[in-house]
Motif scaffolding. Structure first.
Motif, PDB file in Angstrom:
ATOM      1  N   PHE A 275       0.962  -0.594  -2.133  1.00 40.14           N
ATOM      2  CA  PHE A 275       0.536  -1.982  -2.344  1.00 40.14           C
ATOM      3  C   PHE A 275       1.245  -2.808  -1.284  1.00 40.14           C
ATOM      4  CE2 PHE A 275       0.889  -6.147  -4.650  1.00 40.14           C
ATOM      5  CZ  PHE A 275      -0.468  -6.431  -4.645  1.00 40.14           C
ATOM      6  N   GLY A 276       0.474  -3.118  -0.242  1.00 34.11           N
ATOM      7  CA  GLY A 276       1.120  -3.714   0.916  1.00 34.11           C
ATOM      8  C   GLY A 276       2.008  -2.670   1.581  1.00 34.11           C
ATOM      9  N   GLU A 277       3.271  -2.994   1.771  1.00 33.29           N
ATOM     10  CA  GLU A 277       4.237  -2.050   2.337  1.00 33.29           C
ATOM     11  C   GLU A 277       5.021  -1.321   1.261  1.00 33.29           C
ATOM     12  OE1 GLU A 277       4.426  -1.354   5.499  1.00 33.29           O
ATOM     13  OE2 GLU A 277       2.836  -2.789   5.946  1.00 33.29           O
ATOM     14  N   GLN A 278       4.729  -1.600   0.013  1.00 39.93           N
ATOM     15  CA  GLN A 278       5.491  -1.005  -1.089  1.00 39.93           C
ATOM     16  C   GLN A 278       4.799   0.244  -1.612  1.00 39.93           C
ATOM     17  OE1 GLN A 278       5.830  -3.580  -4.465  1.00 39.93           O
ATOM     18  NE2 GLN A 278       7.194  -2.220  -5.589  1.00 39.93           N
ATOM     19  N   GLY A 301      -4.881  -7.662  -4.979  1.00 39.07           N
ATOM     20  CA  GLY A 301      -4.692  -7.367  -3.571  1.00 39.07           C
ATOM     21  C   GLY A 301      -5.270  -6.022  -3.191  1.00 39.07           C
ATOM     22  N   ILE A 302      -4.841  -5.537  -2.024  1.00 40.14           N
ATOM     23  CA  ILE A 302      -5.348  -4.287  -1.464  1.00 40.14           C
ATOM     24  C   ILE A 302      -4.410  -3.152  -1.844  1.00 40.14           C
ATOM     25  CG2 ILE A 302      -5.898  -3.055   0.659  1.00 40.14           C
ATOM     26  CD1 ILE A 302      -6.580  -5.738   1.921  1.00 40.14           C
ATOM     27  N   TYR A 303      -4.984  -2.129  -2.465  1.00 40.83           N
ATOM     28  CA  TYR A 303      -4.252  -0.917  -2.816  1.00 40.83           C
ATOM     29  C   TYR A 303      -4.755   0.214  -1.910  1.00 40.83           C
ATOM     30  CZ  TYR A 303      -2.463  -3.255  -6.962  1.00 40.83           C
ATOM     31  OH  TYR A 303      -1.828  -4.129  -7.803  1.00 40.83           O
TER      32      TYR A 303
END
Length: 631
Positions: A275-278, A301-303
């Motif tokens: 998820f993002g940078e995570q 958001g974007i996964y």
């Protein structure tokens, strides 16, 4: 024999060597079950020994020492052999030529093992050679498979079959190659360690789709029923070629959702959900699921699902949309502005789908409706009418929310047109009305007397009242009966209004009170009508008396005229009270029975008339009256 030909160079070397007890046999030799095998063998003995009665030979199985009674495979002096070798063995070499080559036919798996040769030259010259040939009996051909098969890289698979039986020559075929892209075949014959091997090589470029497919090598011997097969399953390594995830989806705030990811690769990849940078989750598997509970807008958001197996990496993303009602809008703080200022009113909120923003002022729509998370209402040169409560209303299909604030517009005082002086029965009443913010202060200035009247001066019945941004001031200048030379009240009144933003002074216009003037007009006309009625009534009574008495010249005198006048005057006073209250006349007293006229009453005064002798000249109320006769 082909085996003997292989031994000739070796025999030449041995002939020149020092005489010793030595034997040369292949260390490993293979054969197919139910076929035959030839074990090449040459031996040496010391040159000092002279064999007599010939040279004899014995082949043992498993052990080189006779005292351990190993199974006899072959013996030249007798046909006594182990039962498992009866009719199966034959010596192909000439022992006198130091050739001990052995043929074993119709071999089975039980014949696999070590074979030892023992030379008997007569007497004490008997020697068992410690070197051995180890036979492996195969029930299927072998396929040489690379340790690692990588997609899109050239691949060669080789099928091997032993060719150690001189009477039987094998043939090799590849199986299940129809689905292969452009396969190529080649054959080879290899001799190594006095043994022979036949091979066939299959070459092609594997694809990921070939992973797990079967390939086979078939070996058969012509003119026999012997057939041998070997199958393998292709283990083709390839980078992730597809990553499947949920389609982008919409969920309500507070609900739960599961995101699935499946990766096609070999070997199984390391799958991670980002998820993002995570990195939220990872595992080494072909599929991994991410569970989200009680989702909030922060989960939107974007996964991205990433698969990596060392041969390559691939990822696929999806968008998770979280639906929720509008949040409480963020608006300006309440403010106080000066008239003429320009304002930009901001309203921002969050919601999914994007809410519509509506501006309301005191409950009424202002501006335009905006379908966005930000709305700016511009107010150009604000006027006093812009003062009030402003509310921003946010709505979408899941709910609504609003926030409000107040705008206070400060401005210089403005005189209202209701400001004026009015003639009333009691005198002159002046009213001054003004609006402003802060509330205006009202003062009256009497120019003729050079007097200023305000809240600190209670003369002239000064009265002031404020209601919101409007102030009202009032004074009464004269009592009833005060007049000037022209018969009207003398009025020269100025109204002064002021606050921190300005001051204004205006001369108030004098107006007659409508109700009062109407009463005067109506009273005058009504009085004339009453006199005419009285005259007509008197004449009517006189004529009747004349007919009855026969005396046409007899004077008719109203009995108690003072009483009649008094009733009329009393009705007049009641009428004035009614007109002063609501301006609508209703007949009262003895006059109520008369026919209603448009002109209702009149005030009668007889000034300068001399009273009749023998009768009083003034009524009880001080009014003058006279006697009226009908002729």
């Amino acid at each position: 024999m082909w085996c003997l030909e292989l031994l000739l160079p070796l025999l030449l070397i041995i002939h020149n060597a020092d005489s010793q007890w030595n034997v040369w046999v292949p260390r490993d030799i293979t054969a197919m079950t139910n076929s035959c095998v030839v074990i090449p063998c040459t031996f040496m003995y010391p040159s000092s020994i002279r064999p007599y009665r010939g040279i004899h030979g014995i082949w043992y199985y498993g052990q080189p020492y006779p005292q351990l009674f190993p199974p006899v495979v072959f013996k030249t002096r007798t046909e006594v052999v182990h039962e498992s070798y009866k009719g199966r063995t034959k010596l192909l070499g000439d022992l006198n030529q130091r050739n001990c080559t052995l043929l074993i036919g119709n071999i089975g798996a039980e014949h696999s093992g070590r074979y030892y040769f023992r030379a008997d030259l007569g007497g004490a010259n008997i020697y068992t050679y410690p070197d051995f040939a180890e036979l492996k009996v195969l029930d299927q051909p072998s396929i040489d498979v690379p340790e690692e098969i990588v997609s899109d890289e050239n691949l060669e698979l080789t099928c091997y079959v032993p060719d150690n039986c001189p009477d039987m020559t094998p043939e090799i075929q590849w199986m299940y190659t129809d689905y292969l892209p452009d396969p190529e075949f080649s054959s080879d014959y290899v001799e190594e360690g006095n043994t022979a091997v036949m091979s066939s090589t299959l070459a092609f470029v594997p694809r990921p789709m070939h992973n797990g497919q079967l390939l086979g090598c078939r070996v058969y011997y012509p003119n026999t029923t012997l057939v041998y097969e070997r199958l393998i399953s292709l283990d083709i390594k390839y980078a992730p070629r597809s990553v499947w995830v949920n389609v982008s989806s919409e969920v309500m705030e507070g609900s739960s959702v599961t995101l699935h990811c499946e990766v096609d690769s070999n070997p199984p990849p390391r799958i991670s959900w980002m998820f993002g940078e995570q990195e939220l989750l990872w595992d080494t598997a072909s599929n991994v699921s991410l569970f989200l509970d009680d989702v909030t807008p922060q989960n939107e958001g974007i996964y991205t699902c990433v698969g990596d197996n060392g041969f390559g990496a691939m990822n696929t993303s999806m968008y998770l949309s979280v639906r929720y009602p509008p949040r409480e809008p963020v608006v300006n703080e309440s403010m106080t502005v000066l008239e003429g200022s320009s304002l930009a009113l901001h309203c921002s909120t969050q919601g999914n789908p994007a809410p519509t923003l509506t501006w309301l002022k005191d409950g009424e729509l202002v501006g335009t409706i905006t379908a966005d998370e930000l709305s700016v209402l511009e107010v150009i040169e604000v006027t006093p009418q812009g003062d009030g409560q402003y509310r921003c209303l946010a709505e979408n299909e899941h709910g609504r929310a609003s926030s409000s604030f107040n705008i206070t517009v400060e401005y210089a005082p403005v005189l209202l047109e209701e400001s004026k002086c009015t003639v009333v029965r009691e005198g002159v009443q002046c009213v001054c009305m003004a609006t402003g913010n802060p509330e205006p202060i009202i003062e009256f200035y009497l120019a003729d007397l050079n007097i200023t009247i305000n809240e600190t001066d209670n003369r002239y019945n000064f009265y002031m009242h404020t209601d919101g941004h409007m102030s009202t001031g009032m004074i009464k200048l004269r009592e009833k009966g005060e007049r000037v030379n022209n018969g009207g009240p003398a009025v020269n009144v100025h109204c002064s209004i002021s606050n921190v933003y300005g001051r204004q002074s205006v001369l108030l216009e004098l107006q007659q009170e409508k109700k009062y003037m109407m009463a005067v007009i109506v009273g005058t006309i009504g009085g004339v009508a009453v006199i005419a009625f009285i005259i007509a009534a008197v004449r009517y009574v006189g004529q009747n008396n004349k007919k009855e008495n026969g005396n046409p010249r007899q004077d008719v005198v109203l009995e108690n005229p003072a009483l009649f006048y008094s009733a009329v005057k009393k009705d007049k006073q009641n009428l004035r009270k009614k007109v002063g209250e609501d301006g609508d006349f209703q007949p009262v007293g003895p006059m109520a029975g008369l026919e209603r006229q448009e002109l209702n009453y009149a005030s009668l005064e007889f000034i300068g008339v001399r009273p009749r002798e023998g009768a009083p000249g003034r009524g009880d109320d001080g009014g003058n009256y006279m006697e009226i006769k009908a002729k």
